[in-house]
Structure formats: C-alpha cells, structure tokens
Design an enzyme around this catalytic site. Structure first.
Site, PDB file in Angstrom:
ATOM      1  CD  GLU A  54      -7.398  -5.522   4.426  1.00  0.00           C
ATOM      2  OE1 GLU A  54      -8.344  -4.720   4.452  1.00  0.00           O
ATOM      3  OE2 GLU A  54      -6.261  -5.261   4.880  1.00  0.00           O
ATOM      4  CG  PHE A  67      -2.164   0.744   1.094  1.00  0.00           C
ATOM      5  CD1 PHE A  67      -3.345   0.087   0.791  1.00  0.00           C
ATOM      6  CD2 PHE A  67      -2.197   2.129   1.250  1.00  0.00           C
ATOM      7  CE1 PHE A  67      -4.535   0.791   0.650  1.00  0.00           C
ATOM      8  CE2 PHE A  67      -3.379   2.838   1.106  1.00  0.00           C
ATOM      9  CZ  PHE A  67      -4.554   2.165   0.801  1.00  0.00           C
ATOM     10  CG  ASP A 109      -6.393  -5.125   8.491  1.00  0.00           C
ATOM     11  OD1 ASP A 109      -5.200  -5.260   8.170  1.00  0.00           O
ATOM     12  OD2 ASP A 109      -7.227  -4.500   7.809  1.00  0.00           O
ATOM     13  CG  HIS A 145      -1.070  -3.617   6.948  1.00  0.00           C
ATOM     14  ND1 HIS A 145      -2.374  -3.876   7.267  1.00  0.00           N
ATOM     15  CD2 HIS A 145      -0.580  -2.894   7.991  1.00  0.00           C
ATOM     16  CE1 HIS A 145      -2.666  -3.336   8.436  1.00  0.00           C
ATOM     17  NE2 HIS A 145      -1.595  -2.728   8.892  1.00  0.00           N
ATOM     18  CG  HIS A 162     -10.931  -1.169   7.505  1.00  0.00           C
ATOM     19  ND1 HIS A 162     -10.751  -0.943   6.169  1.00  0.00           N
ATOM     20  CD2 HIS A 162     -10.000  -2.100   7.860  1.00  0.00           C
ATOM     21  CE1 HIS A 162      -9.744  -1.684   5.726  1.00  0.00           C
ATOM     22  NE2 HIS A 162      -9.278  -2.402   6.730  1.00  0.00           N
ATOM     23  CG  HIS A 182      -2.395  -8.039   5.793  1.00  0.00           C
ATOM     24  ND1 HIS A 182      -2.253  -7.774   4.457  1.00  0.00           N
ATOM     25  CD2 HIS A 182      -3.286  -7.117   6.264  1.00  0.00           C
ATOM     26  CE1 HIS A 182      -3.012  -6.745   4.112  1.00  0.00           C
ATOM     27  NE2 HIS A 182      -3.654  -6.322   5.198  1.00  0.00           N
ATOM     28  CG  HIS A 220      -5.274  -1.445  10.347  1.00  0.00           C
ATOM     29  ND1 HIS A 220      -4.207  -0.631  10.015  1.00  0.00           N
ATOM     30  CD2 HIS A 220      -5.968  -1.645   9.188  1.00  0.00           C
ATOM     31  CE1 HIS A 220      -4.250  -0.361   8.730  1.00  0.00           C
ATOM     32  NE2 HIS A 220      -5.309  -0.949   8.208  1.00  0.00           N
TER      33      HIS A 220
END
Length: 211
Positions: free
Chosen positions: A175, A21, A57, A51, A163, A55, A61
């Site tokens: 994700e 990301f 979360d 991440h 989220h 992974h 997060h």
C-alpha cells in the site's frame, strides 16, 4: 557499453509531516547523537507506524493469529509484476477497470488510481480494491496486490472486506505506492519488507525495474 536498466522509485518520501492513516503514529525523528568534538557520528532516534509510506502488511495486521511481517515468505515481494491503470475509477477498483490488462498476468499486480498521488496530505476518499476484484486476480494466479492509496479497503471500513480476502487466500499486499510516472505494463518489482519479528507491517523501498 550496455545501457543501464531503468528503475522507477515507487515509494513516497517519508518525513515529519508525511500523511498517515488517522490514528497512526506519524513519522518522528530526533537526534540521539550529533557530530561534535566528543562524538564522531550522527545517530537518529525514529518513531513511526510501520504503515507510514510504502509498506507491506503482515497477516498479523488483519488476523489476530496471523504471522508477523518478519516471518512471511519474501518471494511475493520480488519478481515480475504488472502495473495497471485505473485512474479516477471511483471508490472501488472493480474488475471492469482493469479487465483491459489481465491477459497472461504475472504473480504481482499494482493498480494506479491517482493521476498524481497525494504524498503531502491524507485522502479520506481514497480508492480501494473491490473484494471481488481480488478474488478474480487470485484465481488467475496473482499472489501480491498493490495500490497507490493508503489501503486496499475504504478508509472508513470497519469490516476490511478486501483484507479478509487477502487473509483467506494467503495473498500479500503493498500500500501507499506512488505510480504517477509509471506507464502501464510489465516490470520487475523489488519491495522487500524488513525482518521485524513481531510487527504487523513493514516499510519497504519499492522500486520497479525494466524487464
């Protein structure tokens, strides 16, 4: 002789150059020790965002008072799951994209949006969950949602609406899965996070096992 149970590895490769990301720490590795006359082992030193790759979360997060990943219950990350195809669905996975496969759902749902996941590049146009889709899955008893993109929210989202649904309903999320070769259907999911006691996420080696 019994036939070995088939496994699908749904984790992307992690290496220097693996997509991250924008703004996250990419995977970096150096050798702290190498085999030589004075050293019997190779030992690496790794730096990365939690991440990177497949992974899980943690609530931390997306919630400043949320639990770190090492404190979450492992139960959602292990057990029956359903893989649902919504390939090419567009920017959001809407209920209409998955409604064909929601009868008698198990507690874990993984959605495939790519024909071929871009494991070698960042995709800023990634597909994400519509918040209402997560709401409806939770109402049917789903406790973990997963996706084959880098986020359950659009890459440019500042509000992270999906989220926030996960936070409010105390769901878990996976994700960056790779579901390219996985037929739609039911499996056993095994994707345990590491016991990182202060981290906001953890890498997982996610696999599916035939039931």
């Amino acid at each position: 002789m019994s036939t070995p149970t088939r496994l699908w590895d749904i984790s992307p490769p992690v290496h220097e150059g693996a997509p991250v990301f924008p703004g996250d720490t990419p995977y970096q590795q150096r050798w702290a020790a190498t085999i030589s006359p004075g050293c019997p082992v190779n030992v690496s030193d790794i730096r990365m965002s939690p991440h990177v790759g497949a992974h899980a979360d943690a609530p931390l997060h997306y919630d400043p008072t949320g639990a770190a990943i090492g404190a979450v219950d492992l139960t959602p990350f292990l057990g029956p799951c359903r893989v649902i195809h919504a390939i090419g669905c567009g920017p959001l996975v809407e209920w209409a994209h998955i409604a064909h496969a929601v009868d008698a759902l198990p507690a874990r749902v993984l959605v495939r949006t790519y024909e071929r996941a871009p494991i070698d590049r960042w995709d800023g146009a990634l597909a994400a969950y519509a918040p209402a889709t997560i709401e409806r899955l939770a109402a049917l008893g789903v406790r973990l949602v997963g996706i084959d993109t880098a986020s359950i929210d659009p890459a440019d989202s500042k509000t992270l609406d999906s989220h926030q649904v996960i936070r409010r309903l105390d769901l878990r999320v996976l994700e960056n899965l790779v579901l390219d070769d996985v037929p739609e259907g039911d499996y056993e999911l095994i994707a345990l996070p590491l016991k990182l006691t202060t981290a906001d996420a953890s890498p997982v080696r996610a696999v599916l096992r035939a039931l």
